[in-house]
Design an enzyme around this catalytic site. Structure first.
Site, PDB file in Angstrom:
ATOM      1  N   GLY A  49       0.815  -1.211   0.000  1.00  0.00           N
ATOM      2  CA  GLY A  49       0.000   0.000   0.000  1.00  0.00           C
ATOM      3  C   GLY A  49       0.844   1.253   0.000  1.00  0.00           C
ATOM      4  O   GLY A  49       2.027   1.221  -0.346  1.00  0.00           O
ATOM      5  N   CYS A  50       0.263   2.359   0.398  1.00  0.00           N
ATOM      6  CA  CYS A  50       0.972   3.641   0.434  1.00  0.00           C
ATOM      7  C   CYS A  50       2.237   3.509   1.275  1.00  0.00           C
ATOM      8  O   CYS A  50       2.197   3.029   2.408  1.00  0.00           O
ATOM      9  CB  CYS A  50       0.064   4.717   1.022  1.00  0.00           C
TER      10      CYS A  50
END
Length: 229
Positions: A49-50
């Site tokens: 993810g981020c």
């Protein structure tokens, strides 16, 4: 700042002093197969993810000597945020985690990765972020690392720690490209930013609660890591 995170931040209202948890935590068992090395330093690149939250977690982990946000899986020409955000460069937002195996093993690094960093059952997305750049991936730097990571994924799957299949991929690291300076240490620099407060700070808090012996209260930031090396 990322445009989609600006839009998400605009929709999140945080009452004063209230930190919200963005995701449910799944505790996975420790790995049955772990490192057998006397090396003082190793590196593994993790995508989940981020990269703001992934970096934030590992900067708070004892034995980690450096955690740098960046891009892996594509080529040098497209290793920049403007290109990667399109989702078609092959890159994943990732974090280069350098650690001292005499203090923390790869197995522990991966246990934290599968427990509090992200949800490994989500394909090409994490939370509100979607696209191949947010995929779950482990980029290994040795045959031993690859063996441990693959064995651990099989172990977690057999234990049915998650109700859905794990989609994390394991591949050899070809190249890691550090992200732009404004992405580094983002969770520490911007703790009150709504996206960070909602999705990322709870991950760091979960690290402190679930892995207290491995938690470091003061994060080792990128500039500090460079100075100590």
């Amino acid at each position: 700042m990322k445009l989609h995170h600006l839009l998400i931040a605009a929709s999140i209202m945080l009452p004063p002093g209230l930190a919200l948890a963005g995701e449910t935590v799944t505790i996975v068992p420790p790995p049955a197969l772990d490192q057998k090395t006397s090396a003082k330093s190793q590196t593994v690149v993790l995508a989940g993810g981020c990269f703001w939250g992934v970096q934030g977690v590992y900067q708070h982990m004892k034995g980690v000597t450096s955690a740098v946000s960046g891009y892996s899986g594509g080529n040098k020409q497209t290793a920049n945020y403007d290109a990667v955000t399109g989702g078609d460069t092959g890159h994943a937002e990732s974090v280069e985690v350098t650690f001292d195996p005499t203090v923390v093993s790869l197995g522990k690094i991966l246990q934290v990765y599968f427990s509090v960093v992200h949800n490994p059952t989500e394909l090409n997305r994490q939370g509100p972020d979607s696209g191949t750049q947010y995929r779950s991936a482990i980029f290994t730097t040795s045959a031993e690392q690859a063996e441990i990571a693959k064995a651990y994924i099989a172990q977690i799957g057999k234990a049915k720690a998650y109700s859905k299949p794990i989609v994390t991929t394991v591949s050899s690291l070809e190249k890691f490209y550090p992200a732009e300076a404004y992405h580094q240490d983002y969770a520490t620099i911007h703790p009150s930013q709504p996206y960070i407060a909602y999705y990322d700070l709870p991950k760091i808090e979960n690290l402190s609660k679930l892995f207290p012996k491995d938690y470091r209260a003061k994060p080792l930031l990128v500039g500090q890591a460079k100075a100590s090396n």
